[in-house]
Design a protein around this motif. Structure first.
Motif, PDB file in Angstrom:
ATOM      1  N   GLU A   2      42.939  54.237  63.179  1.00 38.75           N
ATOM      2  CA  GLU A   2      42.815  54.666  61.792  1.00 38.75           C
ATOM      3  C   GLU A   2      41.324  54.675  61.482  1.00 38.75           C
ATOM      4  O   GLU A   2      40.658  53.645  61.592  1.00 38.75           O
ATOM      5  CB  GLU A   2      43.534  53.710  60.857  1.00 38.75           C
ATOM      6  N   GLY A  35      42.736  61.071  58.854  1.00 32.15           N
ATOM      7  CA  GLY A  35      42.077  59.811  59.126  1.00 32.15           C
ATOM      8  C   GLY A  35      42.514  59.119  60.404  1.00 32.15           C
ATOM      9  O   GLY A  35      42.269  57.939  60.576  1.00 32.15           O
ATOM     10  N   THR A  84      38.035  64.344  61.205  1.00 32.11           N
ATOM     11  CA  THR A  84      39.123  63.615  60.534  1.00 32.11           C
ATOM     12  C   THR A  84      38.844  63.459  59.044  1.00 32.11           C
ATOM     13  O   THR A  84      39.767  63.286  58.268  1.00 32.11           O
ATOM     14  CB  THR A  84      39.347  62.212  61.137  1.00 32.11           C
ATOM     15  N   ALA A  85      37.581  63.539  58.658  1.00 27.72           N
ATOM     16  CA  ALA A  85      37.227  63.359  57.245  1.00 27.72           C
ATOM     17  C   ALA A  85      37.324  64.660  56.456  1.00 27.72           C
ATOM     18  O   ALA A  85      37.287  64.651  55.239  1.00 27.72           O
ATOM     19  CB  ALA A  85      35.814  62.789  57.130  1.00 27.72           C
ATOM     20  N   ASP A 124      39.456  54.732  58.827  1.00 25.96           N
ATOM     21  CA  ASP A 124      38.944  53.776  57.840  1.00 25.96           C
ATOM     22  C   ASP A 124      39.074  52.335  58.333  1.00 25.96           C
ATOM     23  O   ASP A 124      38.125  51.565  58.289  1.00 25.96           O
ATOM     24  CB  ASP A 124      39.674  53.922  56.509  1.00 25.96           C
TER      25      ASP A 124
END
Length: 113
Positions: free
Chosen positions: A61, A40, A111-112, A63
């Motif tokens: 980041e 992430g 990243t996911a 999220d």
């Protein structure tokens, strides 16, 4: 807005290349990378080659900074504003930087995974 209190080299460079749009006098490479797959974290690396050589890396980041990353992924350019909270200055330097949104979009998906 980026805290540049520990980076006087970037402060000096941004003071030199302050622009409202990219110019031929500035040579910049932009790279987006996933710090770790599934972690992430997305890293933006900016390398100014001219008028002087300076590197800067910023980690987001995925999220927490989703709104910012979405804007960067769909934009052509972004404005990098440097500050130095140690001396109370805000907006000490501003530079327009290519976003390379297509590369960010591919990286952000990674990243996911």
């Amino acid at each position: 807005m980026v805290d540049l209190s520990a980076r006087p080299d970037v402060q000096d460079l941004l003071g030199t290349v302050t622009t409202t749009s990219p110019t031929a006098d500035i040579d910049i490479d932009i790279d987006w990378s996933a710090v770790t797959a599934g972690g992430g974290l997305v890293r933006l690396t900016i390398e100014w080659k001219r008028p002087t050589h300076v590197d800067l890396a910023i980690v987001f980041e995925a999220d927490h900074h989703a709104e910012i990353l979405q804007a960067l992924a769909t934009g052509d350019y972004f404005t990098l504003t440097g500050t130095n909270p140690e001396d109370g200055s805000l907006g000490i330097a501003v530079a327009t930087v290519p976003a390379r949104g297509e590369l960010l979009a591919r990286t952000w998906i990674f990243t996911a995974l």
